[in-house]
Design a protein around this motif. Structure first.
Motif, PDB file in Angstrom:
ATOM      1  N   SER A   1      27.408 -32.158 -28.727  1.00 27.53           N
ATOM      2  CA  SER A   1      27.896 -32.811 -27.506  1.00 27.53           C
ATOM      3  C   SER A   1      28.556 -31.793 -26.598  1.00 27.53           C
ATOM      4  N   VAL A   2      27.733 -30.958 -25.984  1.00 25.98           N
ATOM      5  CA  VAL A   2      28.221 -29.862 -25.157  1.00 25.98           C
ATOM      6  C   VAL A   2      27.858 -30.116 -23.705  1.00 25.98           C
ATOM      7  N   ALA A   3      28.846 -30.087 -22.823  1.00 19.96           N
ATOM      8  CA  ALA A   3      28.558 -30.219 -21.402  1.00 19.96           C
ATOM      9  C   ALA A   3      27.884 -28.954 -20.904  1.00 19.96           C
ATOM     10  N   PRO A   4      26.955 -29.060 -19.943  1.00 23.01           N
ATOM     11  CA  PRO A   4      26.384 -27.856 -19.346  1.00 23.01           C
ATOM     12  C   PRO A   4      27.484 -26.970 -18.779  1.00 23.01           C
ATOM     13  N   ARG A   5      27.216 -25.678 -18.646  1.00 22.17           N
ATOM     14  CA  ARG A   5      28.256 -24.737 -18.249  1.00 22.17           C
ATOM     15  C   ARG A   5      28.805 -25.025 -16.845  1.00 22.17           C
ATOM     16  N   HIS A   6      28.019 -25.626 -15.965  1.00 22.23           N
ATOM     17  CA  HIS A   6      28.525 -25.851 -14.612  1.00 22.23           C
ATOM     18  C   HIS A   6      29.446 -27.060 -14.524  1.00 22.23           C
ATOM     19  N   VAL A   7      29.530 -27.857 -15.607  1.00 21.13           N
ATOM     20  CA  VAL A   7      30.403 -29.024 -15.598  1.00 21.13           C
ATOM     21  C   VAL A   7      31.819 -28.570 -15.953  1.00 21.13           C
ATOM     22  N   ARG A   8      32.785 -28.873 -15.116  1.00 20.89           N
ATOM     23  CA  ARG A   8      34.162 -28.461 -15.346  1.00 20.89           C
ATOM     24  C   ARG A   8      35.009 -29.665 -15.718  1.00 20.89           C
ATOM     25  N   ALA A   9      36.034 -29.430 -16.487  1.00 22.70           N
ATOM     26  CA  ALA A   9      36.931 -30.518 -16.861  1.00 22.70           C
ATOM     27  C   ALA A   9      37.659 -31.054 -15.624  1.00 22.70           C
ATOM     28  N   GLN A  10      37.945 -32.323 -15.629  1.00 19.99           N
ATOM     29  CA  GLN A  10      38.703 -32.921 -14.542  1.00 19.99           C
ATOM     30  C   GLN A  10      40.143 -32.391 -14.587  1.00 19.99           C
ATOM     31  N   THR A  11      40.664 -32.057 -13.427  1.00 19.62           N
ATOM     32  CA  THR A  11      42.052 -31.611 -13.388  1.00 19.62           C
ATOM     33  C   THR A  11      42.951 -32.726 -13.882  1.00 19.62           C
ATOM     34  N   GLY A  12      43.964 -32.343 -14.630  1.00 18.29           N
ATOM     35  CA  GLY A  12      44.882 -33.329 -15.168  1.00 18.29           C
ATOM     36  C   GLY A  12      44.458 -33.890 -16.501  1.00 18.29           C
ATOM     37  N   THR A  13      43.292 -33.468 -17.021  1.00 20.01           N
ATOM     38  CA  THR A  13      42.867 -33.931 -18.340  1.00 20.01           C
ATOM     39  C   THR A  13      43.839 -33.408 -19.392  1.00 20.01           C
ATOM     40  N   PRO A  14      44.389 -34.267 -20.242  1.00 18.23           N
ATOM     41  CA  PRO A  14      45.363 -33.782 -21.227  1.00 18.23           C
ATOM     42  C   PRO A  14      44.728 -32.814 -22.220  1.00 18.23           C
ATOM     43  N   ALA A  15      45.508 -31.830 -22.633  1.00 22.43           N
ATOM     44  CA  ALA A  15      45.018 -30.857 -23.613  1.00 22.43           C
ATOM     45  C   ALA A  15      44.847 -31.533 -24.970  1.00 22.43           C
ATOM     46  N   PRO A  16      43.912 -31.076 -25.775  1.00 22.66           N
ATOM     47  CA  PRO A  16      43.778 -31.618 -27.130  1.00 22.66           C
ATOM     48  C   PRO A  16      45.081 -31.452 -27.894  1.00 22.66           C
ATOM     49  N   PRO A  17      45.399 -32.370 -28.785  1.00 26.27           N
ATOM     50  CA  PRO A  17      46.663 -32.259 -29.528  1.00 26.27           C
ATOM     51  C   PRO A  17      46.687 -31.032 -30.430  1.00 26.27           C
ATOM     52  N   VAL A  18      47.879 -30.557 -30.696  1.00 24.91           N
ATOM     53  CA  VAL A  18      48.052 -29.391 -31.565  1.00 24.91           C
ATOM     54  C   VAL A  18      47.402 -29.622 -32.923  1.00 24.91           C
ATOM     55  N   SER A  19      47.462 -30.846 -33.412  1.00 29.81           N
ATOM     56  CA  SER A  19      46.917 -31.154 -34.737  1.00 29.81           C
ATOM     57  C   SER A  19      45.437 -30.854 -34.838  1.00 29.81           C
ATOM     58  N   ASP A  20      44.702 -30.941 -33.720  1.00 25.87           N
ATOM     59  CA  ASP A  20      43.264 -30.646 -33.757  1.00 25.87           C
ATOM     60  C   ASP A  20      43.005 -29.194 -34.136  1.00 25.87           C
ATOM     61  N   PHE A  21      43.906 -28.313 -33.737  1.00 18.49           N
ATOM     62  CA  PHE A  21      43.711 -26.888 -34.017  1.00 18.49           C
ATOM     63  C   PHE A  21      44.300 -26.486 -35.368  1.00 18.49           C
ATOM     64  N   ALA A  22      45.194 -27.306 -35.902  1.00 10.90           N
ATOM     65  CA  ALA A  22      45.812 -26.999 -37.193  1.00 10.90           C
ATOM     66  C   ALA A  22      44.911 -27.402 -38.360  1.00 10.90           C
ATOM     67  N   ARG A  23      43.939 -28.279 -38.108  1.00 16.36           N
ATOM     68  CA  ARG A  23      43.030 -28.716 -39.164  1.00 16.36           C
ATOM     69  C   ARG A  23      41.995 -27.635 -39.448  1.00 16.36           C
ATOM     70  N   THR A  24      41.398 -27.687 -40.643  1.00 14.91           N
ATOM     71  CA  THR A  24      40.357 -26.731 -41.014  1.00 14.91           C
ATOM     72  C   THR A  24      39.039 -27.454 -41.204  1.00 14.91           C
ATOM     73  N   GLY A  25      37.947 -26.705 -41.179  1.00 14.07           N
ATOM     74  CA  GLY A  25      36.604 -27.263 -41.240  1.00 14.07           C
ATOM     75  C   GLY A  25      36.391 -28.167 -42.434  1.00 14.07           C
ATOM     76  N   SER A  26      35.584 -29.196 -42.231  1.00 15.51           N
ATOM     77  CA  SER A  26      35.408 -30.216 -43.260  1.00 15.51           C
ATOM     78  C   SER A  26      34.308 -29.901 -44.258  1.00 15.51           C
ATOM     79  N   LEU A  27      33.379 -29.008 -43.938  1.00 18.42           N
ATOM     80  CA  LEU A  27      32.299 -28.718 -44.883  1.00 18.42           C
ATOM     81  C   LEU A  27      31.870 -27.265 -44.775  1.00 18.42           C
ATOM     82  N   SER A  28      31.283 -26.767 -45.855  1.00 16.83           N
ATOM     83  CA  SER A  28      30.810 -25.378 -45.896  1.00 16.83           C
ATOM     84  C   SER A  28      29.768 -25.224 -46.994  1.00 16.83           C
TER      85      SER A  28
END
Length: 667
Positions: free
Chosen positions: A18-45
């Protein structure tokens, strides 16, 4: 696109990626992803398809597991319907290091152990085998339990050593090749036995081993053909690789001369007809090339090369056993195709359709009907799909981190520049999504290592977290990094505190000169050696940085000489001596003894049970800053090693980083 791939069905994977094309930009004011999203680790390997194509095995990670509970499982699913077949719970902090099918119904799994975020999982010395349905579990080797009932019925048939998988027979017959770097022991006369390496053919059901090869050299790897160990190779220092060969039916090994192999030839595989050897080869220390040759290394021909980058990986065709593509990972990763096999055609078509991704084939069944597709990008941690060569259909399977939404992530731009001494270097610039890309508050992010590690183009959690908070991120593959060949790696030796640090500054100055980074709003953050660099950068460039974040970093190299988990090992002592020098030199390049030049606020984060960079690096730094009256913030965690493993601790670190950077960069 090849004609017979014109009907490739891609709709399912387009939805999964689910990747937006490169020319599509995020809407200004869109909230940043929560810190918890970056603290998690990959689910499969470690996904692996059985030889008959009926089963998919993989390692699943449960980041919600409590301390002491199993946090990894070996899971088997039926294909293509993904129906659950079996699950094997791992002991807490243990996980599969690899999953290898040795028959249609049986797997061999080496185990790894991890308690830290900054180190790759370390092999435990255990190798187990299990059926697809979870039955008939058997220990093939256990360094920890050798000689006990827990180690299996033939645990004393192989000596004490560090095991690894050298391959499987062709065709697969339920056996596996296990090689051992034998641990020297005292003999009856009280003398130490010499270093040795051995390789065994092990029956995965009975665990019975049969000795295939024995050489009086330590830490050697073997290459097998037709159940005969034909080649052994390894290195005793950082400067050259020794290659040994033997004829069929003979026990004696003969070292191949440097005049034939050069100093840096690493054998990979022998062709099924026994006539061709494929190897990685470095000419005069330059980038590693993929070459073919006779078995003695003569008649060498270059199959894939790049003047700047080493071959990072070789892709092998399951049916023919031949290499069909070579991967170069520097800059934006790219593939060099070696033939027009079906695997090569499928890969070309997939990469053509998903230009924003790097698409690779992660193996397949022996008939070549089902291929495992792995796709990842700078904004996508990765997705798995199944390609059916009969129907040309691509079936989505899983996302590795489904909570990450690629359209919210930042673009990573490769760049090259000249260091101040003229050496050509590369780096990556991560720019906040939706930003102006100009005069941004910036974080310099040095990688760890430093030798033989590198930053890459694909998804980087730290860089994406920082970019999601509005910071440009500069990463530099300084001299000593991987991916450029042995001479480039050796250029980092004895230069931890000067040239490597200058390379980082030169990369930062490139970003400033190009207008991306605001020279008045720069901080530095890194882990392990990157933590050391975060302390050295303000010392090297007074006035350039507003703050520093030292995560499990070295403040005093002499502590490592005394207390690091590698200091008692001969390889560790050799590395310290060759890479740094003596203890006097170590102190001279240590930030702890240069704090009169260190004049920025620093956030210090360290695990209290860190065996690699001992906790004393943090406490002595804290004490010295207290004595000097210099500002710092503090975060330490008990039961944590080299980097925080527990999700709640990683989340707290990111929260403190966000507040700390905001305070000093005014963002």
């Amino acid at each position: 696109m090849p004609r017979h791939l014109a009907g490739l069905c891609l709709a399912g994977l387009f939805a999964l990626l689910s990747v937006a094309p490169r020319h599509v930009r995020a809407q200004t004011g869109t909230p940043a992803p929560p810190v918890s999203d970056f603290a998690r680790t990959g689910s499969l390997s470690h996904p692996a398809i059985s030889p008959n194509g009926q089963y998919l095995a993989l390692s699943l990670h449960n980041d919600k597991a409590k301390w002491g509970e199993p946090d990894h499982q070996l899971v088997v699913l039926h294909l293509p319907d993904l129906k659950y077949v079996s699950r094997l719970d791992m002991v807490s902090h243990y996980q599969p290091a690899q999953i290898l099918w040795v028959s249609n119904t049986r797997m061999v799994v080496p185990l790894a152990y991890t308690t830290s975020a900054l180190e790759a999982p370390q092999g435990t010395g255990d190798i187990i085998a299990v059926d697809f349905d979870g039955g008939h579990k058997q220990t093939l080797y256990s360094l920890r339990h050798r000689g006990s009932l827990q180690a299996g019925p033939h645990s004393m048939d192989m000596p004490r050593g560090f095991p690894s998988i050298a391959g499987v027979p062709y065709p697969r017959n339920g056996h596996v090749y296990i090689q051992l770097g034998i641990i020297p022991e005292r003999n009856a006369a009280g003398d130490w036995d010499s270093h040795r390496s051995q390789i065994y053919d092990v029956d995965s059901i009975s665990a019975k081993p049969t000795l295939m090869g024995d050489i009086d050299k330590g830490s050697m790897s073997f290459v097998v053909h037709d159940d005969v160990a034909r080649l052994a190779y390894g290195t005793t220092d950082a400067h050259s690789i020794d290659v040994y060969a033997r004829a069929d039916g003979q026990a004696a090994w003969t070292r191949l001369p440097d005049s034939v192999t050069g100093k840096h030839l690493s054998p990979l595989r022998i062709s099924r007809d026994g006539q061709t050897l494929w190897s990685l080869y470095s000419e005069a220390g330059g980038p590693d090339q993929l070459v073919s040759s006779r078995l003695d290394g003569s008649g060498r021909q270059v199959l894939a090369r790049d003047d700047f980058a080493s071959v990072g990986d070789v892709l092998w065709d399951v049916q023919s056993g031949k290499p069909y593509a070579a991967l170069f990972e520097t800059g934006r990763p790219h593939l060099s195709y070696l033939d027009d096999s079906l695997s090569a055609q499928v890969l070309k078509a997939l990469n053509g359709n998903f230009a924003d991704h790097l698409v690779l084939l992660g193996g397949g069944d022996e008939a070549g009907k089902r291929l495992l597709v792995v796709a990842q990008s700078d904004r996508d941690p990765g997705s798995l799909a199944l390609f059916d060569t009969g129907t040309m259909n691509l079936q989505p399977l899983f996302q590795i981190e489904p909570w990450i939404h690629a359209e919210q992530m930042a673009e990573r731009r490769p760049f090259r520049f000249k260091a101040s001494d003229g050496m050509e270097l590369e780096g990556y610039l991560t720019l906040p999504h939706g930003s102006s890309d100009k005069h941004l508050p910036t974080v310099l992010l040095p990688h760890g290592g430093p030798i033989g590690i590198r930053d890459g183009w694909t998804y980087d959690t730290d860089a994406q977290f920082l970019a999601s908070r509005g910071y440009a991120v500069v990463q530099v593959n300084y001299r000593g990094s991987a991916g450029r060949g042995p001479a480039f790696q050796m250029a980092g030796y004895k230069h931890f505190g000067d040239r490597i640090q200058q390379d980082l500054l030169d990369g930062l100055h490139w970003a400033i000169d190009q207008g991306y980074a605001d020279k008045d709003r720069v901080c530095v953050y890194g882990g392990s050696f990157g933590g050391y660099s975060s302390l050295m950068q303000p010392i090297m460039a007074p006035g350039q940085f507003k703050c520093a974040i030292d995560y499990a970093g070295v403040s005093d190299w002499s502590i490592g000489f005394e207390r690091s988990d590698t200091s008692h090992m001969s390889v560790g002592r050799t590395y310290f001596a060759e890479a740094i020098g003596d203890e006097a030199t170590a102190k001279a390049i240590s930030p702890l003894y240069q704090l009169d030049k260190f004049n920025v606020p620093v956030l210090i984060a360290h695990g209290e049970d860190d065996p690699r960079v001992p906790y004393q690096n943090a406490t002595r730094l804290r004490d010295a800053l207290d004595k000097a009256g210099k500002p710092y913030e503090w975060l330490s965690k008990p039961k944590e090693g080299h980097g925080f493993y527990a999700q709640e601790n990683r989340e707290e670190l990111y929260q403190k980083m966000e507040a700390f950077l905001g305070k000093y960069l005014g963002h």
